[in-house]
Design a protein around this motif. Structure first.
Motif, PDB file in Angstrom:
ATOM      1  N   LEU A   1       9.228  -5.292  -0.973  1.00  0.00           N
ATOM      2  CA  LEU A   1      10.505  -5.023  -1.622  1.00  0.00           C
ATOM      3  C   LEU A   1      10.795  -3.539  -1.523  1.00  0.00           C
ATOM      4  O   LEU A   1       9.887  -2.721  -1.413  1.00  0.00           O
ATOM      5  N   SER A   2      12.064  -3.182  -1.594  1.00  0.00           N
ATOM      6  CA  SER A   2      12.429  -1.768  -1.545  1.00  0.00           C
ATOM      7  C   SER A   2      11.881  -1.004  -2.745  1.00  0.00           C
ATOM      8  O   SER A   2      11.834   0.223  -2.743  1.00  0.00           O
ATOM      9  N   TYR A   3      11.427  -1.739  -3.760  1.00  0.00           N
ATOM     10  CA  TYR A   3      10.814  -1.137  -4.945  1.00  0.00           C
ATOM     11  C   TYR A   3       9.567  -0.332  -4.576  1.00  0.00           C
ATOM     12  O   TYR A   3       9.242   0.655  -5.218  1.00  0.00           O
ATOM     13  N   PHE A   4       8.887  -0.756  -3.527  1.00  0.00           N
ATOM     14  CA  PHE A   4       7.617  -0.136  -3.161  1.00  0.00           C
ATOM     15  C   PHE A   4       7.791   0.800  -1.976  1.00  0.00           C
ATOM     16  O   PHE A   4       8.471   0.474  -1.012  1.00  0.00           O
ATOM     17  N   GLU A   5       7.152   1.942  -2.054  1.00  0.00           N
ATOM     18  CA  GLU A   5       7.151   2.895  -0.960  1.00  0.00           C
ATOM     19  C   GLU A   5       5.927   2.663  -0.072  1.00  0.00           C
ATOM     20  O   GLU A   5       4.887   2.200  -0.544  1.00  0.00           O
ATOM     21  N   PRO A   6       6.039   2.979   1.212  1.00  0.00           N
ATOM     22  CA  PRO A   6       4.873   2.849   2.101  1.00  0.00           C
ATOM     23  C   PRO A   6       3.722   3.740   1.620  1.00  0.00           C
ATOM     24  O   PRO A   6       3.937   4.775   0.995  1.00  0.00           O
ATOM     25  N   LEU A   7       2.504   3.316   1.923  1.00  0.00           N
ATOM     26  CA  LEU A   7       1.305   4.097   1.581  1.00  0.00           C
ATOM     27  C   LEU A   7       0.510   4.352   2.863  1.00  0.00           C
ATOM     28  O   LEU A   7      -0.533   3.741   3.097  1.00  0.00           O
ATOM     29  N   PRO A   8       0.995   5.263   3.705  1.00  0.00           N
ATOM     30  CA  PRO A   8       0.318   5.482   4.994  1.00  0.00           C
ATOM     31  C   PRO A   8      -1.121   5.962   4.844  1.00  0.00           C
ATOM     32  O   PRO A   8      -1.955   5.737   5.721  1.00  0.00           O
ATOM     33  N   GLU A   9      -1.429   6.612   3.713  1.00  0.00           N
ATOM     34  CA  GLU A   9      -2.787   7.102   3.517  1.00  0.00           C
ATOM     35  C   GLU A   9      -3.796   5.961   3.348  1.00  0.00           C
ATOM     36  O   GLU A   9      -4.994   6.162   3.557  1.00  0.00           O
ATOM     37  N   THR A  10      -3.316   4.757   2.984  1.00  0.00           N
ATOM     38  CA  THR A  10      -4.258   3.655   2.840  1.00  0.00           C
ATOM     39  C   THR A  10      -4.844   3.224   4.183  1.00  0.00           C
ATOM     40  O   THR A  10      -5.969   2.741   4.247  1.00  0.00           O
ATOM     41  N   ARG A  11      -4.076   3.386   5.254  1.00  0.00           N
ATOM     42  CA  ARG A  11      -4.615   3.070   6.585  1.00  0.00           C
ATOM     43  C   ARG A  11      -5.790   3.991   6.904  1.00  0.00           C
ATOM     44  O   ARG A  11      -6.848   3.540   7.365  1.00  0.00           O
ATOM     45  N   SER A  12      -5.604   5.284   6.658  1.00  0.00           N
ATOM     46  CA  SER A  12      -6.692   6.228   6.890  1.00  0.00           C
ATOM     47  C   SER A  12      -7.884   5.904   5.994  1.00  0.00           C
ATOM     48  O   SER A  12      -9.043   6.018   6.416  1.00  0.00           O
ATOM     49  N   GLU A  13      -7.594   5.492   4.761  1.00  0.00           N
ATOM     50  CA  GLU A  13      -8.664   5.147   3.814  1.00  0.00           C
ATOM     51  C   GLU A  13      -9.551   4.041   4.367  1.00  0.00           C
ATOM     52  O   GLU A  13     -10.777   4.179   4.412  1.00  0.00           O
ATOM     53  N   VAL A  14      -8.939   2.942   4.783  1.00  0.00           N
ATOM     54  CA  VAL A  14      -9.751   1.813   5.220  1.00  0.00           C
ATOM     55  C   VAL A  14     -10.395   2.070   6.583  1.00  0.00           C
ATOM     56  O   VAL A  14     -11.502   1.598   6.846  1.00  0.00           O
ATOM     57  N   GLU A  15      -9.743   2.837   7.434  1.00  0.00           N
ATOM     58  CA  GLU A  15     -10.345   3.152   8.727  1.00  0.00           C
ATOM     59  C   GLU A  15     -11.561   4.053   8.549  1.00  0.00           C
ATOM     60  O   GLU A  15     -12.567   3.901   9.250  1.00  0.00           O
ATOM     61  N   THR A  16     -11.487   4.981   7.597  1.00  0.00           N
ATOM     62  CA  THR A  16     -12.650   5.833   7.322  1.00  0.00           C
ATOM     63  C   THR A  16     -13.772   5.018   6.703  1.00  0.00           C
ATOM     64  O   THR A  16     -14.947   5.157   7.077  1.00  0.00           O
ATOM     65  N   ILE A  17     -13.428   4.153   5.753  1.00  0.00           N
ATOM     66  CA  ILE A  17     -14.433   3.313   5.107  1.00  0.00           C
ATOM     67  C   ILE A  17     -15.146   2.422   6.120  1.00  0.00           C
ATOM     68  O   ILE A  17     -16.356   2.187   6.024  1.00  0.00           O
TER      69      ILE A  17
END
Length: 245
Positions: free
Chosen positions: A26-42
């Motif tokens: 929904l437009s209510y939520f903004e993208p969280l591009p840092e989560t991609r880096s988070e899971v790729e690092t993990i």
């Protein structure tokens, strides 16, 4: 996806991992591009098979159709919502990718119907430790739902979290898990590490602070003095461990 490693502590930790990075539906939520880096690092913390579900692949239908029982670790990095936060939705939920046939909200009811055999589920999102109190039942929320589904340990947040602080915390957490620490100790040391992080002093805007660091652009440091970037408990103490024993 079977793991046939040496059986060491670190290998058992890395036996299976599932990392989800949700997209807003929904437009209510903004993208969280840092989560991609988070899971790729993990993902780099594990020796065994790792399944990454990113962007459009992190959907409800994919998650519900997947056999989750082989996974010892499940990590979801996305938006979390509490009951009644969205019109027409009365349960806590995690936001997954937009798709036809699903609303993109993985609710507590849907989580409880999953079949898990996970040593640890990490809900790297806002308010995942909140829910409703029911007489005779206690708090019913995302943490409880994942335990009903079969997770033995669940890490949840007690309030809205800063996504960049959370990214660092999760990286510290899995680094320590890979060293053989148990979940409780790993979370404690990760919180200490986040609290003690130093950075360049930055400009304050109202209650929030613009954090300047490597890889960020558009905002420059206003001073070269050092400070503890995440010293405030708001940043490092939001995540807690819920355990079955």
């Amino acid at each position: 996806m079977e793991y046939s490693g040496s059986g060491s502590t670190r290998s058992r930790i890395g036996e299976k991992a599932l990392a989800l990075s949700g997209q807003a539906i929904l437009s209510y939520f903004e993208p969280l591009p840092e989560t991609r880096s988070e899971v790729e690092t993990i993902a780099g913390s594990f020796y065994g098979a790792v399944t990454l579900m990113l962007g459009a692949d992190a959907s409800e239908s994919t998650l519900k159709q997947l056999d989750l029982t082989p996974y010892s670790h499940i990590h979801l990095a996305t938006h979390g919502v509490i009951g009644h936060e969205l019109p027409g939705f009365f349960e806590p939920a995690l936001v997954l990718a937009a798709e036809s046939g699903e609303n993109g909200l993985l609710t507590t009811t849907e989580v409880a119907q999953l079949a898990l055999d996970a040593e640890l589920a990490v809900l790297s999102a806002c308010n995942t430790g909140n829910g409703e109190y029911f007489d005779g039942e206690g708090l019913v929320g995302m943490g409880r739902a994942f335990m009903v589904a079969g997770a033995r340990n669940v890490i949840v947040s007690l309030w809205p979290v800063d996504s960049f602080a959370t990214k660092s915390l999760m990286e510290f957490l899995y680094e320590r898990l890979s060293q053989g620490l148990n979940v409780s100790r790993a979370l404690f040391e990760a919180q200490q590490a986040l609290r003690d992080m130093s950075g360049t002093k930055t400009e304050s805007v109202g209650r929030e602070t613009m954090l300047v660091g490597p890889g960020l652009s558009g905002v420059g440091p206003v001073a070269d003095s050092k400070f503890r970037r995440y010293e405030d408990p708001f940043f490092w103490s939001s995540f807690v461990l819920v355990s079955s024993g």
